[in-house]
Enzyme design. Structure first.
Site, PDB file in Angstrom:
ATOM      1  CE  LYS A 155      -4.182   9.495  -2.664  1.00 34.18           C
ATOM      2  NZ  LYS A 155      -4.347   8.221  -1.959  1.00 34.18           N
ATOM      3  CE  LYS A 180      -5.934  -2.346   2.920  1.00 31.60           C
ATOM      4  NZ  LYS A 180      -5.142  -1.626   3.898  1.00 31.60           N
ATOM      5  CE  LYS A 200      -2.572   0.931  -7.112  1.00 35.36           C
ATOM      6  NZ  LYS A 200      -1.987   1.891  -6.182  1.00 35.36           N
ATOM      7  NE  ARG A 227      14.308   9.029  -9.041  1.00 35.39           N
ATOM      8  CZ  ARG A 227      13.177   9.658  -9.325  1.00 35.39           C
ATOM      9  NH1 ARG A 227      13.059  10.322 -10.439  1.00 35.39           N
ATOM     10  NH2 ARG A 227      12.158   9.639  -8.501  1.00 35.39           N
ATOM     11  CG  HIS A 261      -1.803  -2.775  -0.315  1.00 34.81           C
ATOM     12  ND1 HIS A 261      -1.922  -1.773  -1.231  1.00 34.81           N
ATOM     13  CD2 HIS A 261      -2.311  -2.272   0.834  1.00 34.81           C
ATOM     14  CE1 HIS A 261      -2.464  -0.710  -0.664  1.00 34.81           C
ATOM     15  NE2 HIS A 261      -2.715  -0.990   0.591  1.00 34.81           N
ATOM     16  CG  ASP A 314      18.667   7.035 -14.987  1.00 36.44           C
ATOM     17  OD1 ASP A 314      17.617   6.362 -14.905  1.00 36.44           O
ATOM     18  OD2 ASP A 314      18.811   8.007 -15.755  1.00 36.44           O
ATOM     19  CG  HIS A 366      -6.418  -0.631  -3.722  1.00 38.77           C
ATOM     20  ND1 HIS A 366      -5.549  -1.656  -3.977  1.00 38.77           N
ATOM     21  CD2 HIS A 366      -5.630   0.446  -3.438  1.00 38.77           C
ATOM     22  CE1 HIS A 366      -4.297  -1.227  -3.848  1.00 38.77           C
ATOM     23  NE2 HIS A 366      -4.325   0.048  -3.535  1.00 38.77           N
TER      24      HIS A 366
END
Ligand code: BG6
Length: 495
Positions: free
Chosen positions: A347, A188, A154, A51, A184, A93, A247
């Site tokens: 988090k 791993k 995802k 953008r 992802h 856009d 995950h």
């Protein structure tokens, strides 16, 4: 994962969302690493779509900064120059038809060679997936079927219904073999190592069931906040959609699956899907007994004061989006019936660490202790996935000295053996697989669908009320209460 080159490398790698968070912290640095390793086909160009307005020069400056921020003085100027030459940037856009006409013109620009493969990587917010998919088809990018690939990040949908819609929309225009659904965590190395750990050792597998295991804990903790991602995280993310549905569910399936017939992608996926199908659905009215959600409040991170989730830029002042989730699941099959699987992620927790902890049952006879049996630490196996990668088995041995006392020792095995065995970023392996056309480590839709079936009643119950949203100070391990454990002697391992 496989060494086979299944289809020729693409000549264009098109990144939608090239100025976004994922591209900045993972995709561009990992593509650079592949460049450094000589794994990008010589004639592959990279078209960055975003953008932000950029001239070619200002885009290259941006790219340079991204690499500097990630690798500092380890950036090799010659490799960086070779990498930069692959790039073109186009702003616009992605919700406008004109954007795709310009894309078409850009990709039609004359180039050497006759390659016509294109990878379209959708590193964008989920609500734009359908728009882009429809426009790509309208402008003829879904053909030729064998050569054009589309990579979908995802979360795949925001609930069961939207995931099914997205899948229908993809299949309307693309064949399954063109579609790469990324999680992802499957890229791993330590997650792949779990399969080896379980199925290459006779020592482990006989104990890996309800007869010996008391419960399993899966933790993906992060000490950072949502940064500048409120637009995605607050509206379509949250710890459940952003992390647990994908995950952590993938980790759970790898811990719980039966040995596959072979290591071929579909044989492994079949076993993972069986686990997801056996997960007990939590009824909407029992959600608070099984699931805790919470938001971080002001606290500390790496010793510095940080503000709470509600004060992050872009977060809705009425937001109920959870930055922490802990959930208890049961797998109703022969191997696992009755064994709780506790999953948590958040988090702004105390540290960034992912681990799987398996707690074993007490031995049937109590020979060496004066204390009550349930005060004695049972055996544990800890599998640390990141940032350090090792396995830790906690066992009892005789404590030296008088008396027949025991103490716990840890048998600690590091995943890496030598200094030069550098960790490989998951995205690096997956991007290489996309370039080579190897789908082994990508998700099949039934995995996504069955994971949503389990998560859906929880998010439906949450949508009806906010009263259960807890708070936890940034820098801690989440809310102190309520807890979801089955027994008084179960608790989170935070070491
Ligand atoms: C992403 C999530 O998929 O995974 C992020 O959107 C999260 O919120 C990240 O931080 C974690 O990945 P990793 O590889 O750093 O554990």
């Amino acid at each position: 994962m496989s060494n086979q080159e299944t289809i020729p490398g693409p000549c264009h790698f098109v990144i939608f969302g090239a100025t976004g968070n994922l591209a900045t912290i993972k995709l561009l640095p990992c593509l650079y690493n592949l460049e450094a390793a000589g794994r990008i086909p010589g004639d592959m160009s990279i078209l960055a779509l975003g953008r932000q307005d950029h001239t070619h020069e200002s885009w290259l400056e941006h790219l340079h900064k991204v690499l500097q921020d990630k690798f500092g003085n380890k950036v090799d100027p010659a490799i960086a120059a070779r990498f930069a030459k692959r790039f073109a940037y186009m702003s616009g856009d992605l919700r406008e038809a004109d954007f795709y006409q310009r894309l078409k013109d850009k990709l039609a620009e004359p180039r050497e060679g006759s390659c016509s493969n294109i990878v379209f990587y959708l590193s964008i917010i989920p609500k734009d997936f359908n728009t882009v998919i429809n426009f790509l088809d309208e402008y003829g990018f879904s053909q030729p079927r064998g050569l054009h690939r589309i990579v979908v990040e995802k979360p795949f949908g925001t609930d069961l219904e939207t995931a099914q819609q997205l899948n229908r929309s993809l299949h309307k225009h693309f064949d399954e073999e063109q579609i790469y659904r990324i999680d992802h965590y499957l890229g791993k190395e330590t997650v792949q190592n779990l399969l080896v750990y379980r199925f290459a050792n006779t020592l482990i597998e006989p104990l890996w069931n309800r007869n010996y295991i008391n419960h399993v804990q899966i933790t993906v903790a992060e000490d950072f906040g949502i940064g500048t991602r409120a637009d995605y995280y607050d509206k379509s993310g949250g710890a459940m959609r952003d992390m647990l549905q994908n995950h952590l569910m993938q980790l759970l399936t790898v811990v719980a699956m039966e040995p596959p017939a072979t290591m071929e992608a579909d044989a492994v996926r079949d076993e993972k899907v069986k686990v997801l199908k056996s997960l007990r659905i939590i009824p909407e009215d029992k959600v608070t007994d099984h699931v805790v959600r919470a938001q971080y409040t002001a606290g500390t991170a790496k010793g510095q004061p940080v503000h709470g989730y509600m004060d992050e830029p872009g977060v809705d002042p009425e937001s109920a989006t959870e930055t922490f989730v802990a959930a208890k699941f049961y797998i109703d099959n022969w191997r696992w019936r009755g064994v709780p699987f506790y999953l948590r992620t958040g988090k702004r927790l105390a540290k960034t660490e992912s681990s799987i902890s398996i707690r074993f049952r007490h031995p049937p006879q109590h020979l060496f202790h004066n204390e009550e049996l349930d005060h004695i630490e049972p055996n544990w196996i800890h599998l640390l996935l990141q940032p350090t990668e090792h396995m830790n088995m906690e066992m009892h041995v005789r404590a030296p000295g008088l008396g027949m006392n025991t103490r716990t020792v840890a048998l600690n095995a590091s995943y890496r053996q030598a200094e030069d065995e550098k960790p490989l970023e998951a995205y690096q392996a997956l991007l290489l697989d996309v370039i080579r056309g190897d789908k082994t480590l990508f998700i099949r839709f039934d995995e996504v669908e069955w994971a949503w079936r389990v998560v859906d009643p929880i998010i439906k119950a949450w949508a009806k009320t906010k009263s259960d949203v807890q708070g936890y100070p940034a820098g801690t391990w989440g809310p102190e209460a309520p807890q979801i454990f089955d027994c008084h002697d179960q608790e989170w391992r935070n070491d």
